[in-house]
Enzyme design. Structure first.
Site, short mmCIF file in Angstrom:
data_model
loop_
_atom_site.label_atom_id
_atom_site.label_comp_id
_atom_site.label_asym_id
_atom_site.label_seq_id
_atom_site.Cartn_x
_atom_site.Cartn_y
_atom_site.Cartn_z
N ILE A 465 0.84 -1.20 0.00
CA ILE A 465 0.00 0.00 0.00
C ILE A 465 0.87 1.25 0.00
CG2 ILE A 465 -1.97 -1.16 1.02
CD1 ILE A 465 -1.17 -0.04 3.75
N GLU A 666 3.35 1.17 11.77
CA GLU A 666 2.48 1.99 12.59
C GLU A 666 3.18 2.67 13.76
OE1 GLU A 666 -1.74 0.00 12.46
OE2 GLU A 666 -0.22 -1.46 11.89
#
Ligand code: MOS
Length: 700
Positions: A465, A666
């Site tokens: 992504i 993250e």
């Protein structure tokens, strides 16, 4: 061909350029919406303009009469779907409206412009019901969900928090609030659906996981999963918003079914504010008690957040607090308000990101109350084992990150008191915060093939992504196959490839990588044993499984980091500048320093944006987000970002799988906002407990 036996340089650890970089910058990497489909049509949705109620009348005649319109679909003529657990995906199945912006119809036309015009011609009469879209810490409307996402206990409790807090030498009790925040990937959410003559369907989708889309839509349309093919070879960002199936995928498939032609749909940026998930606003009360040395004796983190009425999503906001610091008496709770709002969902470091803003702001306040250096306070409270489960940590790099960060950042020059340094009209301060993210691994399967010429094909439904998965998986495969990089051809982003979990939870590299390693080892063993390293004419292949971690039950497994920020706040205007950010992370083995650095830098930049700019403002009268575009929902741009330094410490962890990698997608965003809030406090003496920290909150 006889396999070469010479020593091959390791690809893992090399700062390899993105293998898909050239395709991306030259425009030859095909994103979902760019696929050419024959006789393609375009869909544009009609969205509800009430937050709760039902549609009593809809007039589509003007839309249908418009030249170029192929179909107008509403609940009155929509194909019936199978019953779904996620009611948000029951698109156009009833007249009920559960949030402002929900799909109530869709126009399909020869061009996107005609579709949009047609959608605008649909008139609707509603029966409105009273709605509530405002999050409040009102016990009367809150409830405890069964678990919090993905599968954590809602509450935890150990010892006697209230007594320990009451008798603590030093204590703090503050409430921190964060607003609705949006993922806003650069590539909007798009779907192209094309039904085949045999009743199957091919979908090009901007998604983080082709298999998960395949599973959801096959259920919705009652299709065997093998009749659904989902392709997502290149994806322009997701940050979680493309990690689950959203209603527009169903809507597009429905439109294509009715139109009997392929349909393309791209949500507009404004539509994405209602239809593609977002981070819940939070109200977080944090109470800390400590002895005279700053040793925590009690800790309580009570979270209030929201969910929609039709799809429960309980963000795991207090979960990081369960592992961060030792304290014999402790409690975490999550309470939800069920509101007439669109479904919230995953957004980069769901839980850890907003939760650590509150906890790490509170730790800074405790450091001030204890008159202790905030780096030292954190180091003193690092637990020797998981404070709630008692499990040993598989590795724990927080102290090393804090020390290394303090050294690099010039922390020792910091005057401990607030509002001590002024340069011209600018107040200057430094702040620190800890960071963490759990090690997740999810099941993955890979197929590795070698042909006569010694060329390898590595096939796995992983998704890139924008993270660098194309690149790092190629590196991992090359090493596992003991082959040069240019002998390895990777195929990802297609549900017809071996199944692997969604690109989420910072789990991709470790999960997909371990499946590739398993397949490669099998292939090499067979080649060696059975064929004495001579590839048979028909080639060879082997499958492998990965993503399960035997150490999971035995160890507490987390990545850690330390974030440092320098803030400058203008004395007269309250304007905030962040000239320097530093993040030092301990995340196991780093596969590619270049793509890793970009991931962490991107996370920290998003954290800066969260600290200073981002916040969706929901209008209580109508229930929509008033600032639903980039003109009014501010996101940090280049001019807002100063120097962002990223570093990591070498961390070896034997327990987290064959790669020793913990995941880095993250953790970069976790703690950044607290470090900035703490730096702003240090600069000004003003503690802002409500994000974003806009200048009005600093004018006193
Ligand atoms: Mo990430 S929010 O787990 O896609």
């Amino acid at each position: 061909m006889k396999m070469q036996q010479q020593h091959i340089r390791r690809a893992i650890g090399m700062p390899l350029d993105r293998v898909d970089g050239r395709q991306k910058v030259t425009g030859s990497a095909t994103y979902a919406y760019e696929y050419q489909v024959e006789r393609g049509t375009y869909a544009f949705p009609v969205q509800s303009t009430i937050a709760r109620g039902r549609v009593v009348e809809m007039d589509t005649s003007a839309a249908q009469a418009l030249p170029g319109v192929v179909a107008v679909i509403s609940y009155q003529n929509a194909p019936r779907l199978a019953h779904l657990d996620d009611a948000d995906l029951a698109v156009l199945q009833s007249d009920a409206v559960a949030y402002y912006g929900q799909f109530i119809a869709v126009a399909v036309a020869e061009t996107s412009e005609i579709a949009r015009q047609a959608a605008g011609l649909v008139t609707v009469r509603y029966e409105e019901q009273p709605h509530d879209v405002t999050l409040r810490a009102d016990p009367g409307v809150l409830y405890a969900p069964e678990t919090v996402s993905p599968d954590y206990a809602t509450d935890t409790e150990k010892g006697d928090v209230e007594t320990a807090l009451a008798s603590a030498a030093v204590s703090i009790d503050h409430t921190y609030t964060t607003p609705t925040e949006y993922n806003n990937p650069l590539e909007p959410h798009t779907t192209v659906a094309s039904w085949n003559d045999d009743g199957g369907v091919t979908i090009y989708d901007a998604t983080q996981g082709a298999h998960s889309i395949r599973d959801d839509v096959s259920k919705a349309f009652g299709l065997p999963p093998e009749r659904v093919r989902v392709i997502a070879r290149y994806v322009g960002g997701g940050f979680g918003s493309k990690g689950s199936t959203h209603p527009h995928v169903i809507l597009t498939m429905m439109a294509a079914l009715v139109a009997q032609r392929p349909v393309k749909l791209a949500l507009t940026r404004q539509q994405m504010f209602a239809l593609a998930g977002y981070r819940t606003p939070t109200i977080q009360r944090v109470r800390l008690g400590a002895d005279g040395n700053g040793q925590l004796t009690a800790l309580a983190h009570d979270v209030v957040e929201q969910t929609s009425t039709i799809h429960e999503f309980a963000e795991q906001t207090a979960v990081a607090t369960r592992i961060m610091y030792a304290a014999p008496n402790r409690r975490t709770t999550h309470r939800l308000a069920r509101l007439d709002v669109p479904a919230n969902a995953w957004m980069r470091a769901p839980g850890e990101c907003p939760g650590m803003y509150a906890l790490e702001s509170a730790m800074d306040e405790l450091a001030v109350a204890c008159k202790l250096d905030p780096v030292e306070l954190r180091i003193r409270n690092i637990p020797t084992s998981d404070p709630e489960t008692g499990r040993p940590f598989s590795s724990h790099g927080l102290a090393a990150c804090l020390r290394e960060g303090a050294r690099r950042f010039g922390w020792q020059q910091r005057d401990p008191g607030p509002r001590k340094r002024q340069e011209g009209r600018w107040l200057v301060g430094m702040g620190v915060a800890s960071s963490t993210y759990p090690v997740y691994q999810f099941p993955a399967h890979a197929l590795v093939q070698v042909d006569r010429a010694g060329q390898y094909r590595v096939r796995i439904d992983a998704t890139d992504i924008g993270t660098g998965a194309w690149t790092v998986l190629t590196q991992i495969a090359a090493d596992a196959l003991e082959a040069p990089l240019d002998r390895v051809r990777l195929e990802i982003g297609d549900s017809s490839l071996p199944e692997a979990a969604v690109a989420g939870g910072s789990s991709g590299t470790a999960s997909w990588g371990s499946a590739i390693i398993a397949a490669a080892r099998k292939l090499r063993a067979r080649l060696h044993k059975q064929y004495h390293d001579v590839i048979p004419d028909e080639g060879l292949e082997a499958t492998g499984e990965g993503g399960t971690n035997p150490g999971e039950q035995q160890f507490s497994m987390h990545a850690f980091g330390a974030q440092f920020a320098e803030a400058r706040v203008h004395v007269d205007t309250g304007e905030v500048r962040i000239p320097r950010l530093l993040g030092v992370f301990a995340a196991g083995r780093i596969i590619n320093p270049k793509t890793a650095s970009s991931q962490l830098l991107g996370g920290m930049t998003m954290g800066l944006s969260m600290a200073l700019h981002e916040g969706g403002v929901r209008d209580p009268r109508f229930g929509d987000i008033a600032n639903h575009d980039f003109a009014s929902y501010h996101i940090a741009t280049n001019a807002d970002v100063g120097t962002v330094d990223v570093a990591w410490i070498n961390e070896e962890d034997q327990h987290i799988g064959p790669l020793g990698a913990k995941g880095i997608g993250e953790i970069g965003i976790v703690g950044t906002a607290a470090a900035i809030a703490n730096a702003i406090y240090h600069a000004t003496g003003i503690r802002v407990r409500d994000l974003p920290i806009t200048l009005d909150k600093l004018l006193r």
